[in-house]
Design a protein around this motif. Structure first.
Motif, mmCIF file in Angstrom:
data_model
loop_
_atom_site.group_PDB
_atom_site.id
_atom_site.type_symbol
_atom_site.label_atom_id
_atom_site.label_comp_id
_atom_site.label_asym_id
_atom_site.label_seq_id
_atom_site.Cartn_x
_atom_site.Cartn_y
_atom_site.Cartn_z
ATOM 1 N N ALA A 166 0.837 -1.206 0.000
ATOM 2 C CA ALA A 166 0.000 0.000 0.000
ATOM 3 C C ALA A 166 0.873 1.258 0.000
ATOM 4 O O ALA A 166 0.577 2.232 -0.704
ATOM 5 N N SER A 167 1.958 1.224 0.790
ATOM 6 C CA SER A 167 2.853 2.381 0.824
ATOM 7 C C SER A 167 3.557 2.560 -0.515
ATOM 8 O O SER A 167 3.740 3.677 -0.997
ATOM 9 N N PHE A 225 2.509 1.610 -3.454
ATOM 10 C CA PHE A 225 1.559 2.115 -4.451
ATOM 11 C C PHE A 225 1.304 3.602 -4.238
ATOM 12 O O PHE A 225 1.254 4.387 -5.183
ATOM 13 N N PHE A 226 1.166 3.987 -2.986
ATOM 14 C CA PHE A 226 0.933 5.404 -2.681
ATOM 15 C C PHE A 226 2.056 6.279 -3.257
ATOM 16 O O PHE A 226 1.799 7.258 -3.954
ATOM 17 N N LEU A 227 3.300 5.880 -2.985
ATOM 18 C CA LEU A 227 4.424 6.695 -3.464
ATOM 19 C C LEU A 227 4.488 6.719 -4.990
ATOM 20 O O LEU A 227 4.737 7.755 -5.602
ATOM 21 N N ARG A 228 4.234 5.572 -5.605
ATOM 22 C CA ARG A 228 4.274 5.528 -7.073
ATOM 23 C C ARG A 228 3.136 6.360 -7.654
ATOM 24 O O ARG A 228 3.308 7.020 -8.679
ATOM 25 N N SER A 229 1.993 6.349 -7.005
ATOM 26 C CA SER A 229 0.861 7.116 -7.512
ATOM 27 C C SER A 229 1.139 8.621 -7.427
ATOM 28 O O SER A 229 0.442 9.416 -8.043
ATOM 29 N N ARG A 230 2.157 8.986 -6.634
ATOM 30 C CA ARG A 230 2.555 10.395 -6.545
ATOM 31 C C ARG A 230 3.716 10.692 -7.484
ATOM 32 O O ARG A 230 4.356 11.746 -7.376
ATOM 33 N N GLY A 231 4.050 9.744 -8.338
ATOM 34 C CA GLY A 231 5.033 10.016 -9.385
ATOM 35 C C GLY A 231 6.425 9.482 -9.133
ATOM 36 O O GLY A 231 7.310 9.628 -9.963
ATOM 37 N N LEU A 232 6.650 8.843 -7.970
ATOM 38 C CA LEU A 232 7.987 8.306 -7.705
ATOM 39 C C LEU A 232 8.173 6.999 -8.457
ATOM 40 O O LEU A 232 7.364 6.077 -8.304
ATOM 41 N N PRO A 233 9.215 6.896 -9.263
ATOM 42 C CA PRO A 233 9.463 5.632 -9.956
ATOM 43 C C PRO A 233 9.634 4.496 -8.945
ATOM 44 O O PRO A 233 10.060 4.734 -7.811
ATOM 45 N N GLU A 234 9.301 3.297 -9.350
ATOM 46 C CA GLU A 234 9.278 2.181 -8.406
ATOM 47 C C GLU A 234 10.588 2.034 -7.637
ATOM 48 O O GLU A 234 10.581 1.865 -6.418
ATOM 49 N N ARG A 240 12.809 4.196 -6.920
ATOM 50 C CA ARG A 240 12.997 5.274 -5.955
ATOM 51 C C ARG A 240 12.036 5.126 -4.781
ATOM 52 O O ARG A 240 12.387 5.383 -3.623
#
Lengths: 251, 443
Positions: free
Chosen positions: B382-383, B385-394, B396
Motif C-alpha cells: 500500500a505504501s 503504491f501510494f508513493l508511485r501514484s505520486r510520481g515516484l518511480p518504483e 525510488r
C-alpha cells in the motif's frame, strides 16, 4: 479527456466491474455515487494503476493514451491523481522530503525543470496556507499522527502541488466532520479549472452540496445503473439506493 | 574442513609462541588464567552449526584452519584516514586499535570526559585478572582470552557526568590473509556515573581476516552506559563481537548496533541483571546484501526482581544475504515484576534473501510482563503504491521505504554525533545500489 469503455475489472480472480462506460471532459466534475461494495474504490484504484486490479475487457483512454498500459508513476506524470480514501502513514519519511521528491519526479516526467529547495518551500508554503494547514505537520513523517481531517487535507495539498489533469477523489468525505469537510471541499473547489477534470467518488450526497458536480453516475453491482445531473444526487439522498432497486449494506 | 583437533593444536602453538609477549605474562596467576582459557577453547573447538547456539551460523574459513595472529602495523595510516571513517566523531576522544594493537599515535585523549580513565590492557596489570575473566565463556571468548594482546580498560569514576562519546576504533590491515586479532576490552562505570562508548570496526575488502572482539561491561548502581557498535568490516572479513554486561541495581545500559560489513558477522550480547530496578535496551539493525551472513544474538538474564529489558532489532536483506536474530530472555523464579519485550522485524528485498529469527522466552516467574514478536516480509504494497501514484518511480519508491525502515531505528539514537555517524553509514549503505534483488522480477 477520459473515456472509460466497457471496462471489466477483476480483483483476486473475481470480477468487480462489469462493463463501465463513462466519459469525462476537461473542466468537468463528475460524481460517481454508489452503495458499499458497488465497485467505487475498484474504479478509483484501476484508474491509478494499483497492482492486482486487472482489466480483463474494455479500455481506459486518457488524453488519447491507453492508461492501462502505464505504471502508476507514468500515470502520475501524465496527470492522473488519486486522493486516497485511507491515506497511508509512512513512518521514517518526512512530509517535506516526500512532497519535494514527488513534485520533482512529476515535473521531470512532464519535461519541466526541477525546483530547488528554496523554490519548493515557497510554493509549498503558498499552498499550505491556502488549505489552512499547519506547516509543522509536514516536518513529521507522512501522515503519522495526523487526524482524519489532516490526512485528507494533506491529500488535497498533494493534489494542489502536483496539478493533475484528472483528479480522482475516493470518498474524500469519509471520516470528516462538517468543518473538516468544508475545508477540504473548499480546497477541491479552488482547484477546479477549465483544464482539469475531477471524478468525485462518494457514498453520500453530502459532499456534493459543497463540490457541485456537472454530472452524476450511479454505480451499483459493478455497473453504471443511472446517470443524470446534480439533482440526481438530491433525489438519491431523499429516496435512498432503493429507488434503483438495490440494497445498501451500510444503510 | 580441517580436523578440529588440528585447529586447536595450531592455536596452542600460537599461544606457546606468543605467551611471553602477552600482557601479564610474568604473573603466574594470569598465565594460569590464559592456559585455562586455551584449554577450554581446545575442548570445545570453533563452534559449528551442530551447537544449538550456532545452528544458523557457520563460521566458514574459521572451520578450515587456524587464523594467524595479525602483524603490527606501524605506518601507512594517518589520523586523517581514521577521521574519514567517522567524520561526525572526528575530533572527539578516541582510541585506535590497528590489527588488535593500540596505536597511541592515532589516539586522541584530549577531550576525554572528566572522570573517565583509559588504559591499555598491557598497562593495567591490576585489572588484568578481571578483564581476562573466563567464567561462563564460550569457545571464542576463551580463545580471545588466551590470545588477547591488547584492549582498552575504561573506567568512569563514581558520579562522573556524561561527556563526549569515547570512540574505540578497530581497524584491520590484514597482510596475506588468514589473520586474526583478539581484542579484549573492559568498561566499568562506577556508581552514579554516566558515559557513552562507540565501538567501530573497519577493514579493507580483499583478504579474509578475523576480528574476534570481546568486551566486558560492568555498570554500577544507578550508573548509565550508552554503548554503540558499528560493524563495517571488509567484504571478506569475519567478525565476531561478544559483549557481556552486568548491571547493578538501578543501572541502565543502552546498546545500539549497526551491522553492515563482513562476509560473516556475529554480534553477541549478554546482559545479566545483578541488582533490582535496572534496565537495558538492546537495539540493532543489520543490513546485508550479496552473500553476507549477519547474525545478532542476544541473551538477557533476569535474575532479580523489577528489571526492564527492551529489544528491537531490524534487518534489511537483499540479494542472497542471510540474517539471523536469536533472542533469549530468561526470567528466574525470583525475578518478579520483570518487564521484558523483544521485537524483530526483517525486510527481505529479494526472493533469495532469508532470515532465521529465533525468539526464546524462558519464564519461571509468574508476575511478569513479557512479550516477543517477529515479522518478516517485503515492503508494504500500500505504501509502495501510494508513493508511485505520486510520481515516484518504483526503484525510488522502494529505496525511500527501505531508508525509512532504517531511519526509524537510527533517528532515535541519543548523542547527536553518534546519530550523525550512524545515519551517514546507513545512508551510504542504502545509496550503495539496492542490489539485483531489488529489480529482479518484481512488478
Amino acid at each position: 479527456m477520459l473515456e472509460i469503455k466497457n471496462l471489466h475489472v477483476t480483483v483476486g480472480g473475481k470480477e468487480i466491474l462489469h462493463g463501465i462506460n463513462l466519459s469525462l471532459d476537461e473542466g468537468q466534475v463528475h460524481a460517481v455515487m454508489g452503495p458499499n461494495g458497488s465497485g467505487k474504490s475498484t474504479l478509483a484504484y484501476v484508474l491509478a494503476g494499483r497492482d492486482g486490479y486487472e482489466v480483463t475487457r474494455g479500455e481506459i483512454v486518457f488524453d488519447g493514451k491507453d492508461l492501462n498500459a502505464m505504471t502508476p508513476e507514468e500515470r502520475a506524470h501524465a496527470g492522473v491523481f488519486l486522493a486516497f480514501q485511507y491515506p497511508v502513514e509512512i513512518p521514517g519519511v518526512s512530509g517535506l522530503n516526500f512532497l519535494k521528491s514527488a513534485l520533482n519526479e512529476v515535473r521531470k516526467g512532464r519535461g519541466e525543470s526541477e525546483l530547488d529547495a528554496v523554490e519548493f518551500l515557497k510554493l509549498m508554503r503558498e499552498r499550505v496556507s491556502e488549505l489552512k494547514m499547519d506547516e509543522a505537520l509536514l516536518k513529521r513523517p507522512v501522515n503519522v499522527g495526523f487526524s482524519g481531517g489532516e490526512k485528507k487535507r494533506n491529500e488535497i495539498l498533494q493534489m494542489s502541488l502536483l496539478e493533475p489533469r484528472l483528479a480522482v477523489l475516493d470518498e474524500t468525505d469519509s471520516g470528516l466532520d462538517i468543518d473538516a469537510l468544508r475545508i477540504v471541499a473548499e480546497g477541491v473547489n479552488s482547484l477546479r479549472s477549465p483544464k482539469r477534470a475531477m471524478l468525485v467518488i462518494t457514498h453520500y450526497q453530502r459532499l456534493l452540496s459543497y463540490i457541485v458536480p456537472d454530472k452524476v453516475h450511479i454505480l451499483a453491482g459493478g455497473k453504471i445503473i443511472a446517470e443524470g445531473g446534480k439533482e440526481l444526487a438530491l433525489e438519491l439522498e431523499e429516496k435512498g439506493y432503493a429507488m434503483f432497486g438495490v440494497t445498501d449494506e451500510a444503510a | 574442513m580441517a580436523q578440529a583437533t588440528d585447529i586447536s593444536r595450531a592455536y596452542a602453538d600460537q599461544f606457546a609462541r606468543l605467551r611471553a609477549t602477552l600482557p601479564g605474562a610474568k604473573d603466574p596467576k594470569l598465565s594460569a588464567l590464559r592456559e585455562g582459557a586455551l584449554a577450554r577453547f581446545a575442548k570445545a573447538g570453533v563452534p559449528t552449526p551442530r551447537l544449538e547456539d550456532w545452528k544458523y551460523t557457520r563460521l566458514g574459513a574459521l572451520l578450515d584452519g587456524a587464523f594467524e595472529p595479525s602483524s603490527p602495523v606501524v605506518n601507512g595510516i594517518g589520523e586523517d584516514a581514521i577521521d574519514a571513517l567517522s567524520p561526525a566523531l572526528a575530533g572527539g576522544p578516541r582510541l585506535v586499535f590497528v590489527n588488535g594493537l593500540l596505536r597511541a599515535d592515532l589516539c586522541c585523549l584530549d577531550g576525554l570526559p572528566a572522570g573517565m580513565r583509559v588504559e591499555s590492557l598491557g598497562a593495567a596489570p591490576a585489572d588484568l585478572a578481571e578483564a581476562l575473566a573466563d567464567r561462563d565463556a564460550d569457545a571464542l571468548w576463551s580463545l580471545n582470552g588466551a590470545l588477547a594482546r591488547d584492549g582498552a580498560i575504561v573506567t568512569v569514576a563514581k558520579d562522573a557526568g556524561e561527556g563526549d562519546p569515547l570512540h574505540i576504533v578497530h581497524l584491520a590491515r590484514p597482510g596475506a590473509g588468514g589473520e586474526a586479532s583478539h581484542t579484549r576490552h573492559m568498561i566499568r562505570i562506577e556508581p552514579g556515573a554516566a558515559a557513552t562508548v562507540v565501538e567501530s570496526f573497519f577493514g579493507p575488502d580483499g583478504a579474509a581476516y578475523w576480528s574476534n572482539a570481546a568486551c566486558l561491561i560492568r555498570v554500577g548502581r544507578d550508573a548509565r552506559l550508552r554503548h554503540f557498535r558499528r560493524q563495517q568490516e571488509g567484504a571478506a572479513g569475519l567478525h565476531r563481537t561478544a559483549v557481556r554486561v552486568e548491571l547493578d541495581a538501578g543501572a541502565a545500559y543502552e546498546s545500539f548496533g549497526l551491522f553492515l560489513g563482513g562476509a560473516i558477522g556475529r554480534d553477541e550480547i549478554s546482559v545479566r541483571f545483578a541488582g533490582e530496578g535496572a534496565s537495558c535496551t538492546l537495539d540493532g539493525i543489520y543490513l546485508g546484501r550479496g552473500t553476507q551472513h549477519l547474525d545478532c544474538t542476544t541473551r538477557v538474564f533476569h535474575a532479580v526482581p523489577r528489571c526492564t529489558s527492551h529489544e528491537t532489532y531490524r534487518g534489511v536483506l537483499d540479494d542472497k544475504a542471510h540474517g539471523v536474530f536469536q533472542g533469549l530472555i530468561r526470567v528466574e523464579k525470583q525475578a518478579q515484576k520483570t518487564d521484558a519485550h523483544m521485537l524483530s522485524k526483517t525486510l527481505l528485498l529479494s526472493d533469495r534473501a532469508a532470515v532465521d529469527a529465533k525468539p526464546e522466552l524462558e519464564i519461571l516467574a509468574d508476575d511478569v510482563q513479557c512479550s516477543h514478536g517477529a515479522t518478516t516480509g517485503d515492503l508494504d504494497p500500500a505504501s509502495l503504491f501510494f508513493l508511485r501514484s505520486r510520481g515516484l518511480p518504483e526503484a525510488r519508491a522502494r529505496a525511500m521505504l527501505v531508508e525509512a525502515f532504517i531511519t526509524q531505528m537510527v533517528e532515535g539514537i541519543g548523542p547527536d554525533a553518534v546519530r550523525a555517524d550512524f545515519t551517514a553509514a546507513a545512508s551510504a549503505w542504502s545509496a550503495g545500489g539496492l542490489g539485483g534483488g531489488m529489480t529482479g522480477g518484481r512488478a
